[in-house]
Design an enzyme around this catalytic site. Structure first.
Site, PDB file in Angstrom:
ATOM      1  N   GLU A 300       6.707   7.231   6.337  1.00 36.29           N
ATOM      2  CA  GLU A 300       7.723   6.184   6.246  1.00 36.29           C
ATOM      3  C   GLU A 300       8.697   6.493   5.114  1.00 36.29           C
ATOM      4  O   GLU A 300       8.616   5.909   4.022  1.00 36.29           O
ATOM      5  CB  GLU A 300       7.081   4.810   6.025  1.00 36.29           C
ATOM      6  CG  GLU A 300       6.392   4.255   7.255  1.00 36.29           C
ATOM      7  CD  GLU A 300       5.920   2.818   7.072  1.00 36.29           C
ATOM      8  OE1 GLU A 300       5.898   2.332   5.921  1.00 36.29           O
ATOM      9  OE2 GLU A 300       5.588   2.181   8.080  1.00 36.29           O
ATOM     10  N   GLU A 392       3.344   3.849  14.504  1.00 33.94           N
ATOM     11  CA  GLU A 392       2.691   2.724  13.834  1.00 33.94           C
ATOM     12  C   GLU A 392       3.331   1.427  14.301  1.00 33.94           C
ATOM     13  O   GLU A 392       4.556   1.285  14.290  1.00 33.94           O
ATOM     14  CB  GLU A 392       2.832   2.871  12.310  1.00 33.94           C
ATOM     15  CG  GLU A 392       1.990   1.903  11.501  1.00 33.94           C
ATOM     16  CD  GLU A 392       2.090   2.205  10.009  1.00 33.94           C
ATOM     17  OE1 GLU A 392       1.832   3.367   9.615  1.00 33.94           O
ATOM     18  OE2 GLU A 392       2.440   1.293   9.240  1.00 33.94           O
TER      19      GLU A 392
END
Length: 474
Positions: A300, A392
Protein backbone atom coordinates in the site's frame (compact mmCIF):
# COMPACT_ATOMS: atom_id res chain seq x y z
CA UNK A 1 -6.66 4.10 2.09
CA UNK A 2 -5.41 2.04 5.00
CA UNK A 3 -3.09 3.20 7.73
CA UNK A 4 -0.69 1.32 9.95
CA UNK A 5 -3.36 1.21 12.63
CA UNK A 6 -6.11 0.53 10.15
CA UNK A 7 -6.74 -1.85 7.28
CA UNK A 8 -3.50 -3.77 7.58
CA UNK A 9 -3.93 -3.77 11.34
CA UNK A 10 -1.42 -3.35 14.08
CA UNK A 11 -1.87 -6.24 16.51
CA UNK A 12 -1.32 -6.30 20.08
CA UNK A 13 9.41 -22.60 11.85
CA UNK A 14 31.80 -44.31 -2.69
CA UNK A 15 30.53 -46.75 -0.15
CA UNK A 16 28.44 -49.64 -1.33
CA UNK A 17 24.77 -49.12 -2.21
CA UNK A 18 22.56 -49.68 0.85
CA UNK A 19 19.09 -50.98 -0.07
CA UNK A 20 15.96 -51.44 2.00
CA UNK A 21 12.29 -51.83 1.17
CA UNK A 22 9.10 -51.03 3.04
CA UNK A 23 5.50 -50.37 2.16
CA UNK A 24 4.54 -46.75 1.66
CA UNK A 25 2.60 -45.20 4.52
CA UNK A 26 -0.72 -43.63 3.42
CA UNK A 27 -1.30 -40.23 5.07
CA UNK A 28 -4.32 -38.81 3.20
CA UNK A 29 -6.41 -39.46 0.12
CA UNK A 30 -4.01 -39.90 -2.84
CA UNK A 31 -0.99 -39.03 -0.67
CA UNK A 32 1.66 -41.60 0.22
CA UNK A 33 4.55 -41.12 2.62
CA UNK A 34 7.93 -42.74 2.05
CA UNK A 35 10.53 -42.64 4.82
CA UNK A 36 14.06 -41.94 3.61
CA UNK A 37 15.59 -44.60 5.88
CA UNK A 38 13.59 -47.22 3.94
CA UNK A 39 14.76 -46.04 0.51
CA UNK A 40 17.80 -47.09 -1.50
CA UNK A 41 20.82 -45.07 -0.39
CA UNK A 42 24.10 -44.54 -2.22
CA UNK A 43 26.85 -42.84 -0.25
CA UNK A 44 24.89 -41.93 2.83
CA UNK A 45 23.94 -43.26 6.26
CA UNK A 46 20.72 -43.66 8.25
CA UNK A 47 21.08 -41.67 11.47
CA UNK A 48 18.86 -40.51 14.35
CA UNK A 49 21.07 -38.10 16.26
CA UNK A 50 19.07 -34.92 15.47
CA UNK A 51 15.62 -34.41 16.97
CA UNK A 52 12.47 -33.76 14.99
CA UNK A 53 12.62 -36.48 12.34
CA UNK A 54 9.69 -38.77 11.59
CA UNK A 55 9.78 -42.54 11.24
CA UNK A 56 12.90 -44.39 12.35
CA UNK A 57 15.55 -41.85 11.34
CA UNK A 58 16.83 -39.80 8.44
CA UNK A 59 19.47 -40.06 5.72
CA UNK A 60 22.73 -38.15 6.13
CA UNK A 61 24.21 -37.79 2.63
CA UNK A 62 27.96 -38.21 2.25
CA UNK A 63 29.70 -34.96 1.41
CA UNK A 64 30.02 -35.86 -2.25
CA UNK A 65 28.38 -34.94 -5.52
CA UNK A 66 26.45 -37.93 -6.83
CA UNK A 67 25.35 -39.28 -3.46
CA UNK A 68 21.65 -40.07 -3.62
CA UNK A 69 18.47 -41.44 -2.07
CA UNK A 70 16.10 -43.33 -4.37
CA UNK A 71 12.45 -44.02 -3.54
CA UNK A 72 10.13 -46.47 -5.28
CA UNK A 73 6.71 -44.88 -5.71
CA UNK A 74 3.68 -46.63 -7.17
CA UNK A 75 1.08 -44.60 -9.07
CA UNK A 76 -2.32 -46.05 -9.93
CA UNK A 77 -2.42 -44.08 -13.20
CA UNK A 78 -0.03 -41.95 -15.19
CA UNK A 79 -0.23 -38.22 -14.60
CA UNK A 80 0.94 -35.22 -12.57
CA UNK A 81 2.09 -35.52 -8.98
CA UNK A 82 3.55 -33.26 -6.32
CA UNK A 83 6.67 -34.33 -4.42
CA UNK A 84 7.30 -32.88 -0.96
CA UNK A 85 10.68 -33.65 0.59
CA UNK A 86 11.18 -32.99 4.30
CA UNK A 87 14.74 -32.06 5.15
CA UNK A 88 17.11 -30.26 7.51
CA UNK A 89 20.21 -28.30 6.54
CA UNK A 90 22.21 -27.07 9.52
CA UNK A 91 25.01 -25.72 7.34
CA UNK A 92 25.10 -22.15 6.05
CA UNK A 93 25.00 -23.07 2.35
CA UNK A 94 22.40 -24.38 -0.06
CA UNK A 95 22.66 -28.15 -0.69
CA UNK A 96 20.83 -28.64 -4.00
CA UNK A 97 19.43 -31.95 -5.19
CA UNK A 98 18.67 -33.04 -8.75
CA UNK A 99 15.35 -34.90 -8.94
CA UNK A 100 14.89 -37.62 -11.55
CA UNK A 101 11.88 -39.82 -12.26
CA UNK A 102 12.71 -43.14 -13.91
CA UNK A 103 16.09 -41.75 -14.95
CA UNK A 104 14.66 -38.60 -16.57
CA UNK A 105 15.41 -35.19 -15.12
CA UNK A 106 12.37 -33.66 -13.39
CA UNK A 107 14.03 -30.82 -11.45
CA UNK A 108 17.68 -29.97 -11.83
CA UNK A 109 19.59 -28.47 -8.89
CA UNK A 110 16.48 -27.95 -6.76
CA UNK A 111 17.64 -25.74 -3.85
CA UNK A 112 17.57 -26.99 -0.26
CA UNK A 113 18.51 -23.88 1.68
CA UNK A 114 19.90 -23.72 5.20
CA UNK A 115 17.25 -24.28 7.88
CA UNK A 116 19.31 -22.84 10.75
CA UNK A 117 20.01 -26.10 12.58
CA UNK A 118 20.14 -29.83 11.89
CA UNK A 119 17.10 -30.26 14.17
CA UNK A 120 15.08 -27.64 12.27
CA UNK A 121 13.08 -29.31 9.50
CA UNK A 122 11.54 -27.76 6.40
CA UNK A 123 9.89 -28.97 3.21
CA UNK A 124 10.64 -28.54 -0.48
CA UNK A 125 7.95 -29.17 -3.10
CA UNK A 126 8.22 -29.82 -6.82
CA UNK A 127 5.77 -31.00 -9.51
CA UNK A 128 6.58 -34.12 -11.55
CA UNK A 129 4.87 -36.54 -13.92
CA UNK A 130 4.64 -40.20 -12.92
CA UNK A 131 4.09 -43.30 -15.03
CA UNK A 132 1.44 -45.86 -14.14
CA UNK A 133 2.92 -48.48 -11.83
CA UNK A 134 6.32 -48.33 -10.14
CA UNK A 135 8.43 -45.15 -10.44
CA UNK A 136 12.02 -44.59 -9.33
CA UNK A 137 12.37 -41.12 -7.78
CA UNK A 138 15.99 -40.25 -7.10
CA UNK A 139 17.29 -37.18 -5.19
CA UNK A 140 20.98 -36.72 -6.07
CA UNK A 141 23.42 -34.26 -4.51
CA UNK A 142 24.88 -31.90 -7.10
CA UNK A 143 27.75 -30.36 -5.10
CA UNK A 144 30.71 -31.65 -3.11
CA UNK A 145 28.89 -30.72 0.11
CA UNK A 146 26.37 -33.49 -0.56
CA UNK A 147 22.68 -33.22 0.19
CA UNK A 148 20.71 -32.09 3.22
CA UNK A 149 19.59 -34.55 5.85
CA UNK A 150 16.52 -36.14 4.25
CA UNK A 151 13.64 -37.29 6.44
CA UNK A 152 10.90 -38.41 4.04
CA UNK A 153 9.11 -37.99 0.72
CA UNK A 154 5.37 -37.34 0.45
CA UNK A 155 3.80 -37.97 -2.96
CA UNK A 156 0.42 -36.50 -3.87
CA UNK A 157 -1.33 -37.91 -6.93
CA UNK A 158 -4.66 -38.63 -8.53
CA UNK A 159 -7.83 -37.43 -6.85
CA UNK A 160 -6.04 -34.95 -4.61
CA UNK A 161 -4.65 -33.24 -7.72
CA UNK A 162 -7.74 -33.25 -9.93
CA UNK A 163 -9.31 -29.86 -10.40
CA UNK A 164 -7.04 -27.94 -8.04
CA UNK A 165 -6.69 -24.30 -9.11
CA UNK A 166 -2.94 -24.17 -9.68
CA UNK A 167 -2.90 -27.58 -11.38
CA UNK A 168 -5.69 -26.66 -13.80
CA UNK A 169 -4.51 -23.17 -14.63
CA UNK A 170 -0.75 -23.62 -14.51
CA UNK A 171 1.55 -20.71 -15.25
CA UNK A 172 -0.42 -17.48 -15.31
CA UNK A 173 0.21 -14.48 -17.53
CA UNK A 174 -1.37 -11.11 -18.10
CA UNK A 175 -3.22 -10.86 -21.40
CA UNK A 176 -4.57 -7.40 -22.08
CA UNK A 177 -6.36 -6.30 -18.89
CA UNK A 178 -7.00 -9.86 -17.66
CA UNK A 179 -5.15 -12.52 -15.71
CA UNK A 180 -5.05 -15.57 -17.97
CA UNK A 181 -4.25 -19.23 -17.38
CA UNK A 182 -1.90 -21.51 -19.29
CA UNK A 183 -4.56 -21.87 -22.00
CA UNK A 184 -4.76 -18.11 -22.55
CA UNK A 185 -8.23 -17.88 -20.96
CA UNK A 186 -9.16 -15.10 -18.49
CA UNK A 187 -9.79 -16.40 -14.97
CA UNK A 188 -10.76 -15.02 -11.58
CA UNK A 189 -8.77 -16.17 -8.54
CA UNK A 190 -10.36 -15.80 -5.10
CA UNK A 191 -8.79 -16.39 -1.73
CA UNK A 192 -7.62 -15.07 1.60
CA UNK A 193 -4.80 -12.92 2.91
CA UNK A 194 -3.00 -13.90 6.07
CA UNK A 195 -2.69 -11.33 8.80
CA UNK A 196 0.87 -10.18 9.51
CA UNK A 197 2.85 -13.37 9.97
CA UNK A 198 4.92 -11.77 12.75
CA UNK A 199 1.71 -11.73 14.84
CA UNK A 200 -0.56 -14.47 13.52
CA UNK A 201 1.60 -17.28 12.17
CA UNK A 202 -0.35 -19.61 14.47
CA UNK A 203 -3.33 -19.14 12.16
CA UNK A 204 -1.42 -20.42 9.12
CA UNK A 205 -0.90 -24.14 9.70
CA UNK A 206 -1.83 -27.40 7.99
CA UNK A 207 -5.33 -27.64 9.47
CA UNK A 208 -6.30 -24.08 8.57
CA UNK A 209 -4.80 -24.32 5.09
CA UNK A 210 -6.59 -27.63 4.50
CA UNK A 211 -9.83 -25.88 5.42
CA UNK A 212 -9.03 -22.94 3.14
CA UNK A 213 -8.31 -25.20 0.17
CA UNK A 214 -10.95 -27.88 0.67
CA UNK A 215 -13.78 -26.46 2.78
CA UNK A 216 -13.65 -22.87 1.53
CA UNK A 217 -12.60 -23.74 -2.03
CA UNK A 218 -9.97 -21.00 -2.25
CA UNK A 219 -7.69 -20.54 -5.24
CA UNK A 220 -4.97 -18.33 -3.75
CA UNK A 221 -3.22 -17.64 -0.44
CA UNK A 222 -1.82 -14.14 0.03
CA UNK A 223 1.21 -14.33 2.34
CA UNK A 224 1.32 -11.00 4.15
CA UNK A 225 4.90 -10.30 5.26
CA UNK A 226 5.26 -6.89 6.83
CA UNK A 227 8.57 -5.12 6.25
CA UNK A 228 8.41 -2.93 9.34
CA UNK A 229 6.28 -3.25 12.52
CA UNK A 230 8.24 -6.23 13.84
CA UNK A 231 8.45 -7.87 10.42
CA UNK A 232 11.14 -8.61 7.84
CA UNK A 233 13.65 -5.91 8.74
CA UNK A 234 13.95 -7.28 12.30
CA UNK A 235 15.04 -10.77 11.16
CA UNK A 236 15.30 -11.20 7.38
CA UNK A 237 16.34 -14.86 7.58
CA UNK A 238 13.45 -15.90 9.80
CA UNK A 239 10.80 -14.13 7.77
CA UNK A 240 12.17 -15.26 4.42
CA UNK A 241 12.12 -18.85 5.66
CA UNK A 242 8.55 -18.44 6.91
CA UNK A 243 7.52 -17.29 3.44
CA UNK A 244 9.37 -20.20 1.82
CA UNK A 245 7.42 -22.57 4.06
CA UNK A 246 4.05 -20.99 3.30
CA UNK A 247 4.75 -21.16 -0.43
CA UNK A 248 5.44 -24.87 -0.10
CA UNK A 249 2.25 -25.40 1.90
CA UNK A 250 0.18 -23.53 -0.69
CA UNK A 251 1.80 -25.56 -3.46
CA UNK A 252 0.97 -28.84 -1.72
CA UNK A 253 -2.69 -27.86 -1.76
CA UNK A 254 -2.82 -26.69 -5.37
CA UNK A 255 -3.18 -23.02 -4.39
CA UNK A 256 -1.49 -20.00 -5.90
CA UNK A 257 0.94 -18.32 -3.50
CA UNK A 258 0.77 -14.52 -3.60
CA UNK A 259 3.91 -13.18 -1.91
CA UNK A 260 3.04 -9.81 -0.38
CA UNK A 261 5.85 -7.34 0.40
CA UNK A 262 3.71 -5.58 2.99
CA UNK A 263 5.33 -2.16 3.13
CA UNK A 264 3.05 0.32 4.82
CA UNK A 265 4.99 2.80 6.94
CA UNK A 266 7.07 4.36 5.43
CA UNK A 267 4.65 4.66 2.55
CA UNK A 268 7.31 5.19 -0.12
CA UNK A 269 8.42 1.73 -1.27
CA UNK A 270 11.75 3.18 -2.42
CA UNK A 271 12.71 3.43 1.26
CA UNK A 272 12.90 -0.38 1.39
CA UNK A 273 14.23 -1.09 -2.09
CA UNK A 274 17.53 -2.63 -0.95
CA UNK A 275 15.68 -5.04 1.35
CA UNK A 276 13.16 -5.79 -1.41
CA UNK A 277 15.95 -6.67 -3.86
CA UNK A 278 17.45 -9.16 -1.41
CA UNK A 279 14.12 -10.73 -0.48
CA UNK A 280 12.68 -11.12 -3.97
CA UNK A 281 15.96 -12.35 -5.44
CA UNK A 282 15.94 -15.28 -3.02
CA UNK A 283 12.21 -15.98 -3.29
CA UNK A 284 12.22 -15.90 -7.09
CA UNK A 285 15.43 -17.93 -7.35
CA UNK A 286 14.16 -20.72 -5.12
CA UNK A 287 10.65 -20.93 -6.54
CA UNK A 288 11.25 -20.07 -10.20
CA UNK A 289 10.39 -23.59 -11.35
CA UNK A 290 6.94 -23.42 -9.76
CA UNK A 291 3.97 -22.19 -11.79
CA UNK A 292 1.89 -20.98 -8.83
CA UNK A 293 3.90 -17.97 -7.61
CA UNK A 294 2.73 -14.35 -7.86
CA UNK A 295 4.92 -11.50 -6.63
CA UNK A 296 3.39 -8.36 -5.04
CA UNK A 297 6.26 -5.89 -4.68
CA UNK A 298 4.47 -3.06 -2.82
CA UNK A 299 1.41 -3.49 -0.62
CA UNK A 300 0.00 0.00 0.00
CA UNK A 301 2.15 2.90 -1.20
CA UNK A 302 1.00 6.11 0.46
CA UNK A 303 2.09 9.73 0.65
CA UNK A 304 4.24 9.12 -2.43
CA UNK A 305 3.68 10.23 -6.00
CA UNK A 306 2.71 7.79 -8.72
CA UNK A 307 5.99 8.66 -10.44
CA UNK A 308 7.87 7.45 -7.36
CA UNK A 309 5.99 4.14 -7.36
CA UNK A 310 6.56 3.72 -11.09
CA UNK A 311 10.30 4.26 -10.62
CA UNK A 312 10.38 1.65 -7.86
CA UNK A 313 8.43 -0.88 -9.94
CA UNK A 314 10.65 -0.43 -12.97
CA UNK A 315 13.68 -1.21 -10.81
CA UNK A 316 12.12 -4.17 -8.99
CA UNK A 317 10.41 -6.02 -11.84
CA UNK A 318 13.76 -6.78 -13.54
CA UNK A 319 15.08 -8.17 -10.23
CA UNK A 320 12.35 -10.80 -10.30
CA UNK A 321 12.56 -11.34 -14.06
CA UNK A 322 16.29 -12.15 -13.74
CA UNK A 323 15.34 -15.19 -11.66
CA UNK A 324 11.81 -16.03 -12.82
CA UNK A 325 11.11 -14.71 -16.32
CA UNK A 326 7.51 -15.97 -16.35
CA UNK A 327 6.22 -14.90 -12.94
CA UNK A 328 3.37 -12.39 -12.76
CA UNK A 329 4.20 -9.27 -10.72
CA UNK A 330 1.70 -7.05 -8.89
CA UNK A 331 2.34 -3.37 -8.15
CA UNK A 332 0.43 -1.41 -5.50
CA UNK A 333 -1.20 1.85 -6.57
CA UNK A 334 -0.92 5.17 -4.79
CA UNK A 335 -3.20 6.27 -1.96
CA UNK A 336 -2.99 2.99 -0.01
CA UNK A 337 -3.88 0.93 -3.06
CA UNK A 338 -6.84 3.16 -3.98
CA UNK A 339 -5.76 4.07 -7.54
CA UNK A 340 -4.87 7.43 -5.97
CA UNK A 341 -8.33 8.32 -4.65
CA UNK A 342 -7.30 8.43 -0.97
CA UNK A 343 -4.49 10.81 -1.92
CA UNK A 344 -6.83 13.14 -3.78
CA UNK A 345 -5.62 11.80 -7.13
CA UNK A 346 -7.07 9.29 -9.61
CA UNK A 347 -6.30 6.38 -11.92
CA UNK A 348 -5.52 8.91 -14.64
CA UNK A 349 -2.04 9.29 -13.10
CA UNK A 350 -1.42 5.65 -14.06
CA UNK A 351 -3.17 5.78 -17.42
CA UNK A 352 -1.06 8.78 -18.40
CA UNK A 353 2.21 7.31 -17.10
CA UNK A 354 2.00 3.48 -17.12
CA UNK A 355 4.76 1.20 -15.87
CA UNK A 356 7.15 0.22 -18.63
CA UNK A 357 6.94 -3.56 -18.28
CA UNK A 358 4.84 -6.55 -19.29
CA UNK A 359 3.15 -9.39 -17.42
CA UNK A 360 2.22 -7.32 -14.39
CA UNK A 361 -0.95 -5.97 -12.78
CA UNK A 362 -1.89 -2.96 -10.68
CA UNK A 363 -3.55 -3.60 -7.32
CA UNK A 364 -6.61 -2.02 -5.71
CA UNK A 365 -7.82 -2.21 -2.09
CA UNK A 366 -11.25 -1.37 -0.70
CA UNK A 367 -13.13 -1.58 2.58
CA UNK A 368 -16.78 -1.52 1.64
CA UNK A 369 -18.20 0.36 4.65
CA UNK A 370 -15.76 3.23 3.99
CA UNK A 371 -14.96 3.14 0.27
CA UNK A 372 -18.10 3.49 -1.75
CA UNK A 373 -19.20 5.45 -4.80
CA UNK A 374 -16.02 7.44 -5.55
CA UNK A 375 -13.80 4.40 -5.12
CA UNK A 376 -16.14 2.08 -6.99
CA UNK A 377 -16.30 4.52 -9.90
CA UNK A 378 -12.50 4.71 -10.06
CA UNK A 379 -12.24 0.92 -10.11
CA UNK A 380 -14.88 0.73 -12.85
CA UNK A 381 -13.02 3.22 -15.02
CA UNK A 382 -9.60 1.69 -14.39
CA UNK A 383 -10.71 -1.89 -15.08
CA UNK A 384 -11.54 -0.96 -18.65
CA UNK A 385 -7.97 0.24 -19.29
CA UNK A 386 -5.61 -1.37 -16.76
CA UNK A 387 -4.97 -4.93 -15.54
CA UNK A 388 -6.29 -4.92 -11.96
CA UNK A 389 -6.20 -7.40 -9.06
CA UNK A 390 -7.82 -6.68 -5.68
CA UNK A 391 -5.21 -7.98 -3.24
CA UNK A 392 -7.04 -6.73 -0.16
CA UNK A 393 -10.63 -5.95 0.74
CA UNK A 394 -12.93 -6.03 3.72
CA UNK A 395 -16.65 -5.82 4.29
CA UNK A 396 -16.18 -3.31 7.13
CA UNK A 397 -14.45 0.09 7.52
CA UNK A 398 -10.89 0.87 6.49
CA UNK A 399 -9.77 0.05 10.06
CA UNK A 400 -10.66 -3.58 9.38
CA UNK A 401 -13.21 -3.27 12.17
CA UNK A 402 -16.73 -2.05 12.80
CA UNK A 403 -19.97 -3.04 11.17
CA UNK A 404 -20.11 -5.03 7.93
CA UNK A 405 -21.65 -3.50 4.82
CA UNK A 406 -22.45 -6.71 2.99
CA UNK A 407 -24.67 -4.97 0.43
CA UNK A 408 -21.92 -2.68 -0.89
CA UNK A 409 -19.42 -5.52 -0.61
CA UNK A 410 -21.66 -7.59 -2.87
CA UNK A 411 -21.80 -4.72 -5.36
CA UNK A 412 -17.99 -4.83 -5.55
CA UNK A 413 -17.85 -8.62 -5.82
CA UNK A 414 -20.48 -8.73 -8.55
CA UNK A 415 -18.41 -6.25 -10.55
CA UNK A 416 -15.19 -8.21 -9.95
CA UNK A 417 -16.83 -11.47 -11.05
CA UNK A 418 -18.31 -9.91 -14.19
CA UNK A 419 -14.89 -8.54 -15.15
CA UNK A 420 -12.79 -11.57 -14.10
CA UNK A 421 -10.87 -9.52 -11.51
CA UNK A 422 -9.31 -11.64 -8.79
CA UNK A 423 -9.39 -10.89 -5.07
CA UNK A 424 -8.08 -11.84 -1.65
CA UNK A 425 -9.96 -10.92 1.51
CA UNK A 426 -8.41 -9.42 4.66
CA UNK A 427 -7.82 -11.44 6.88
CA UNK A 428 -7.28 -15.12 7.75
CA UNK A 429 -6.79 -14.79 11.51
CA UNK A 430 -8.59 -14.72 14.87
CA UNK A 431 -7.76 -11.09 15.68
CA UNK A 432 -10.46 -9.37 17.74
CA UNK A 433 -11.53 -7.08 14.90
CA UNK A 434 -14.60 -7.85 12.82
CA UNK A 435 -12.50 -8.25 9.66
CA UNK A 436 -10.63 -11.27 11.02
CA UNK A 437 -12.64 -14.26 9.81
CA UNK A 438 -12.16 -16.58 12.81
CA UNK A 439 -13.61 -16.13 16.27
CA UNK A 440 -11.02 -15.23 18.88
CA UNK A 441 -9.09 -18.26 20.15
CA UNK A 442 -9.77 -20.40 17.08
CA UNK A 443 -6.15 -20.48 15.94
CA UNK A 444 -5.02 -22.20 19.15
CA UNK A 445 -7.05 -25.23 18.11
CA UNK A 446 -7.24 -27.52 15.10
CA UNK A 447 -10.82 -27.04 13.85
CA UNK A 448 -11.17 -24.54 11.00
CA UNK A 449 -13.97 -26.04 8.91
CA UNK A 450 -17.62 -25.05 8.73
CA UNK A 451 -19.20 -21.82 9.94
CA UNK A 452 -19.19 -22.41 13.70
CA UNK A 453 -15.66 -21.02 14.07
CA UNK A 454 -16.34 -17.95 11.92
CA UNK A 455 -17.39 -14.37 12.57
CA UNK A 456 -20.13 -12.94 10.30
CA UNK A 457 -17.56 -11.60 7.82
CA UNK A 458 -15.96 -15.04 7.67
CA UNK A 459 -19.26 -16.76 6.99
CA UNK A 460 -20.01 -14.25 4.24
CA UNK A 461 -16.68 -14.46 2.41
CA UNK A 462 -16.44 -18.27 2.73
CA UNK A 463 -19.86 -18.59 1.14
CA UNK A 464 -18.76 -16.47 -1.83
CA UNK A 465 -15.58 -18.47 -2.30
CA UNK A 466 -17.28 -21.86 -2.46
CA UNK A 467 -18.69 -21.41 -5.98
CA UNK A 468 -15.55 -21.69 -8.13
CA UNK A 469 -14.64 -19.89 -11.31
CA UNK A 470 -15.17 -22.08 -14.37
CA UNK A 471 -11.44 -22.05 -15.23
CA UNK A 472 -11.81 -22.62 -18.99
CA UNK A 473 -9.24 -24.82 -20.72
CA UNK A 474 -10.40 -24.49 -24.32
Amino acid sequence: MATAAAASLLAVPAPALVAATAAAEPVAQAVTRHQAENASISRGLVESNHAGYTGGGFVNYDNAAGSYVEFTVTAATAGPATLTLRYANGSTADRPLAITVNGTAAAGALPFAATGAWSTWATRTTPVTLAAGANRIRATATTAAGGPNLDRLDVETGAAQAGRPADVNGQLRVCGTKLCNQYGKPIQLRGMSTHGIQWYSQCVKPASLDALANDWGADVLRISMYVQEGGYETDPRRFTDLVHGYIEEATRRGLYALVDWHQLDPGDPNANIALARTFFTEIASRHKNKTNIIYDIANEPNNVSWAGIKSYAEQMIPVIRAQDPDGVVFVGTHGWGSLGISDGRSEQDIVSNPINATNFMYTFHFYAASHQDEYFAALSRAAARLPIFVTEFGTQTYTGDGGNDFAYSQKYLDFLAANKIGWTNWNFSDDFRSGAVFKEGTCAGSNFTGTGVLKPAGVWVRDRMRTPDDFPTS
